[in-house]
Scaffold this motif. Structure first.
Motif, PDB file in Angstrom:
ATOM      1  N   VAL A 163       0.841  -1.199   0.000  1.00 50.42           N
ATOM      2  CA  VAL A 163       0.000   0.000   0.000  1.00 50.42           C
ATOM      3  C   VAL A 163       0.876   1.248   0.000  1.00 50.42           C
ATOM      4  O   VAL A 163       0.634   2.208  -0.733  1.00 50.42           O
ATOM      5  N   ALA A 164       1.920   1.241   0.841  1.00 50.80           N
ATOM      6  CA  ALA A 164       2.810   2.402   0.922  1.00 50.80           C
ATOM      7  C   ALA A 164       3.532   2.643  -0.397  1.00 50.80           C
ATOM      8  O   ALA A 164       3.750   3.794  -0.800  1.00 50.80           O
ATOM      9  N   ASP A 165       3.905   1.551  -1.099  1.00 48.56           N
ATOM     10  CA  ASP A 165       4.654   1.671  -2.351  1.00 48.56           C
ATOM     11  C   ASP A 165       3.753   1.781  -3.571  1.00 48.56           C
ATOM     12  O   ASP A 165       4.256   1.963  -4.688  1.00 48.56           O
ATOM     13  N   ARG A 166       2.429   1.655  -3.381  1.00 50.00           N
ATOM     14  CA  ARG A 166       1.489   1.668  -4.521  1.00 50.00           C
ATOM     15  C   ARG A 166       1.897   0.593  -5.537  1.00 50.00           C
ATOM     16  O   ARG A 166       2.012   0.848  -6.731  1.00 50.00           O
ATOM     17  N   GLN A 167       2.094  -0.636  -5.038  1.00 49.76           N
ATOM     18  CA  GLN A 167       2.580  -1.716  -5.892  1.00 49.76           C
ATOM     19  C   GLN A 167       1.562  -2.850  -5.944  1.00 49.76           C
ATOM     20  O   GLN A 167       1.057  -3.304  -4.919  1.00 49.76           O
ATOM     21  N   THR A 168       1.261  -3.306  -7.147  1.00 49.92           N
ATOM     22  CA  THR A 168       0.337  -4.422  -7.345  1.00 49.92           C
ATOM     23  C   THR A 168       0.911  -5.695  -6.732  1.00 49.92           C
ATOM     24  O   THR A 168       2.120  -5.924  -6.761  1.00 49.92           O
ATOM     25  N   VAL A 169       0.035  -6.535  -6.160  1.00 50.05           N
ATOM     26  CA  VAL A 169       0.475  -7.788  -5.546  1.00 50.05           C
ATOM     27  C   VAL A 169      -0.355  -8.947  -6.073  1.00 50.05           C
ATOM     28  O   VAL A 169      -1.465  -8.766  -6.583  1.00 50.05           O
ATOM     29  N   ARG A 170       0.197 -10.141  -5.901  1.00 51.54           N
ATOM     30  CA  ARG A 170      -0.498 -11.368  -6.318  1.00 51.54           C
ATOM     31  C   ARG A 170      -0.364 -12.396  -5.205  1.00 51.54           C
ATOM     32  O   ARG A 170       0.693 -12.519  -4.590  1.00 51.54           O
ATOM     33  N   PHE A 171      -1.460 -13.129  -4.930  1.00 50.19           N
ATOM     34  CA  PHE A 171      -1.421 -14.129  -3.864  1.00 50.19           C
ATOM     35  C   PHE A 171      -2.486 -15.194  -4.107  1.00 50.19           C
ATOM     36  O   PHE A 171      -3.422 -14.996  -4.891  1.00 50.19           O
ATOM     37  N   GLU A 172      -2.306 -16.321  -3.432  1.00 51.96           N
ATOM     38  CA  GLU A 172      -3.300 -17.391  -3.466  1.00 51.96           C
ATOM     39  C   GLU A 172      -4.341 -17.113  -2.386  1.00 51.96           C
ATOM     40  O   GLU A 172      -3.997 -16.739  -1.263  1.00 51.96           O
ATOM     41  N   TYR A 173      -5.612 -17.301  -2.747  1.00 54.83           N
ATOM     42  CA  TYR A 173      -6.679 -16.952  -1.812  1.00 54.83           C
ATOM     43  C   TYR A 173      -7.805 -17.961  -1.915  1.00 54.83           C
ATOM     44  O   TYR A 173      -8.135 -18.440  -2.984  1.00 54.83           O
ATOM     45  N   SER A 174      -8.399 -18.345  -0.769  1.00 57.98           N
ATOM     46  CA  SER A 174      -9.545 -19.224  -0.780  1.00 57.98           C
ATOM     47  C   SER A 174     -10.686 -18.651   0.019  1.00 57.98           C
ATOM     48  O   SER A 174     -10.476 -18.076   1.072  1.00 57.98           O
ATOM     49  N   SER A 175     -11.884 -18.759  -0.531  1.00 62.83           N
ATOM     50  CA  SER A 175     -13.079 -18.296   0.160  1.00 62.83           C
ATOM     51  C   SER A 175     -14.218 -19.260  -0.120  1.00 62.83           C
ATOM     52  O   SER A 175     -14.170 -20.050  -1.065  1.00 62.83           O
ATOM     53  N   VAL A 176     -15.242 -19.186   0.729  1.00 61.85           N
ATOM     54  CA  VAL A 176     -16.390 -20.085   0.577  1.00 61.85           C
ATOM     55  C   VAL A 176     -17.141 -19.797  -0.716  1.00 61.85           C
ATOM     56  O   VAL A 176     -17.595 -20.708  -1.412  1.00 61.85           O
ATOM     57  N   SER A 177     -17.264 -18.522  -1.068  1.00 63.45           N
ATOM     58  CA  SER A 177     -18.088 -18.152  -2.225  1.00 63.45           C
ATOM     59  C   SER A 177     -17.422 -18.439  -3.565  1.00 63.45           C
ATOM     60  O   SER A 177     -18.047 -18.921  -4.495  1.00 63.45           O
ATOM     61  N   SER A 178     -16.105 -18.150  -3.662  1.00 61.19           N
ATOM     62  CA  SER A 178     -15.446 -18.278  -4.970  1.00 61.19           C
ATOM     63  C   SER A 178     -14.377 -19.352  -5.020  1.00 61.19           C
ATOM     64  O   SER A 178     -13.744 -19.539  -6.051  1.00 61.19           O
ATOM     65  N   GLY A 179     -14.165 -20.074  -3.932  1.00 55.75           N
ATOM     66  CA  GLY A 179     -13.180 -21.151  -3.935  1.00 55.75           C
ATOM     67  C   GLY A 179     -11.749 -20.633  -3.901  1.00 55.75           C
ATOM     68  O   GLY A 179     -11.485 -19.479  -3.580  1.00 55.75           O
ATOM     69  N   ALA A 180     -10.799 -21.526  -4.245  1.00 53.81           N
ATOM     70  CA  ALA A 180      -9.380 -21.169  -4.206  1.00 53.81           C
ATOM     71  C   ALA A 180      -8.920 -20.699  -5.582  1.00 53.81           C
ATOM     72  O   ALA A 180      -9.413 -21.150  -6.609  1.00 53.81           O
ATOM     73  N   GLY A 181      -7.959 -19.794  -5.578  1.00 54.66           N
ATOM     74  CA  GLY A 181      -7.428 -19.293  -6.836  1.00 54.66           C
ATOM     75  C   GLY A 181      -6.430 -18.181  -6.601  1.00 54.66           C
ATOM     76  O   GLY A 181      -6.134 -17.810  -5.459  1.00 54.66           O
ATOM     77  N   THR A 182      -5.888 -17.661  -7.678  1.00 57.48           N
ATOM     78  CA  THR A 182      -4.906 -16.575  -7.611  1.00 57.48           C
ATOM     79  C   THR A 182      -5.607 -15.235  -7.771  1.00 57.48           C
ATOM     80  O   THR A 182      -6.462 -15.073  -8.637  1.00 57.48           O
ATOM     81  N   ARG A 183      -5.247 -14.294  -6.914  1.00 56.99           N
ATOM     82  CA  ARG A 183      -5.810 -12.949  -6.988  1.00 56.99           C
ATOM     83  C   ARG A 183      -4.682 -11.956  -7.281  1.00 56.99           C
ATOM     84  O   ARG A 183      -3.601 -12.039  -6.701  1.00 56.99           O
ATOM     85  N   THR A 184      -4.948 -11.017  -8.157  1.00 56.46           N
ATOM     86  CA  THR A 184      -4.014  -9.926  -8.454  1.00 56.46           C
ATOM     87  C   THR A 184      -4.742  -8.630  -8.167  1.00 56.46           C
ATOM     88  O   THR A 184      -5.756  -8.326  -8.801  1.00 56.46           O
ATOM     89  N   ILE A 185      -4.233  -7.854  -7.181  1.00 58.17           N
ATOM     90  CA  ILE A 185      -4.960  -6.654  -6.761  1.00 58.17           C
ATOM     91  C   ILE A 185      -4.007  -5.464  -6.612  1.00 58.17           C
ATOM     92  O   ILE A 185      -2.805  -5.632  -6.426  1.00 58.17           O
ATOM     93  N   ASP A 186      -4.595  -4.292  -6.705  1.00 62.54           N
ATOM     94  CA  ASP A 186      -3.921  -3.048  -6.325  1.00 62.54           C
ATOM     95  C   ASP A 186      -4.388  -2.730  -4.914  1.00 62.54           C
ATOM     96  O   ASP A 186      -5.517  -2.259  -4.724  1.00 62.54           O
TER      97      ASP A 186
END
Length: 324
Positions: A163-186
């Protein structure tokens, strides 16, 4: 290899604090790592550009340190008044001793857990150990959310830095609604609600703002692209995480001698089959569910039914993961 700005500022503080009298600009340029010495054998034009570059950098650094409260003094030579130098008196730059109570030290200890594994993690823990050795001893202070899993998640520190660097990140994420997968967010903002950490940002794959619970991030948060890649909007949509005046009440069954934080917030309403019943007000359902889960069987939600079902669903999923 270029020296990072923070390291250069630290080198400047050390150099100006260590000198017995003063350091002139030429001495600072030649001795403080992070400033480029004058190129050997350079022509007049090259020297002029190098001088101008050093002057701009040094003036910015001096201004920033003074804004941070570092007392940089300007010292004139007693013989040659036009030769100006600089120094920092260590006694004036020293911070006053911190006198933390047991409760304050406990809060600082939790804060260091958020940065475990981050850049300053080791330094933070060492500092807390030094503070603990001099803090007053007092009764144990119960901090009800201190043991929640989100606190020790290494992703927290990485997201704050992104957040401080204003840099996009990518990570593995799992949730009940959308299941597991890769997320790329700002990432726009990291929010804490009742000991639970969330990151709010722009989901590049879904092309819309989304909120992610940090505890559900798997593996490392990896930076993508260069810093400064996006702008953070002035009004960030907090959604359900916004501080809300809407408070509901849940009936919670507690085992005897357990869940003291819930007891303090709640109202006793009777007993049932060995459980003690309390009515507890809450503003964020997700946080209450996490608090009950963290008690590992010491509490269960009786009503409302959706919250009770959420606890059962999360506990069942955890058991399935444990069994493989």
């Amino acid at each position: 290899m270029p020296v990072e700005k923070a390291q250069r500022l630290l080198n400047l503080i050390i150099g100006l604090s260590s000198t017995r009298h003063r350091l002139t600009r030429d001495q600072i340029r030649d001795t403080i790592e992070g400033y480029e010495p004058l190129p050997y054998g350079a022509d007049e034009e090259a020297r002029r550009k190098a001088d101008a570059s050093f002057e701009r950098m040094f003036e910015r650094d001096k201004k920033q340190l003074r804004e941070l409260g570092v007392p940089i003094e300007t010292v004139e030579d007693p013989v040659h008044g036009d030769e100006i130098g600089y120094r920092i008196r260590p006694a004036e730059a020293a911070m006053p001793a911190l006198d933390l109570t047991a409760a304050e030290l406990a809060v600082v200890s939790i804060a260091t857990d958020y940065w475990r594994g981050a850049v300053l993690g080791g330094d933070a823990h060492q500092t807390v150990m030094k503070l603990a050795s001099s803090a007053e001893h007092g009764p144990r202070v119960e901090l009800p959310f201190a043991a929640l899993p989100a606190v020790a998640n290494d992703a927290f520190g990485s997201l704050v830095e992104a957040v401080a660097d204003r840099q996009t990140v990518r990570f593995e994420y799992s949730s009940v609604s959308s299941g597991a997968g890769t997320r790329t967010i700002d990432p726009w903002r990291v929010v804490l609600r009742a000991g639970i950490a969330y990151v709010i940002g722009f989901d590049r794959d879904r092309e819309e703002p989304r909120t992610f619970r940090v505890q559900r991030i798997g593996g490392k948060v990896r930076p993508v692209g260069e810093p400064g890649a996006y702008a953070i909007p002035k009004d960030i949509p907090l959604g359900a995480l916004a501080e809300s005046g809407d408070v509901a009440t849940a009936r919670i069954a507690l085992r005897p001698e357990s869940a003291h934080a819930l007891r303090r917030r709640g109202t006793p309403v009777g007993a049932e089959e060995g459980w003690e019943l309390y009515d507890v007000d809450y503003a964020h359902a997700d946080a209450l569910v996490a608090e009950v889960l963290a008690l590992a069987g010491g509490a269960r939600i009786v009503a409302p039914a959706p919250l009770a079902d959420a606890v059962i669903k999360a506990a069942t999923a955890a058991l399935e993961v444990e069994r493989g």
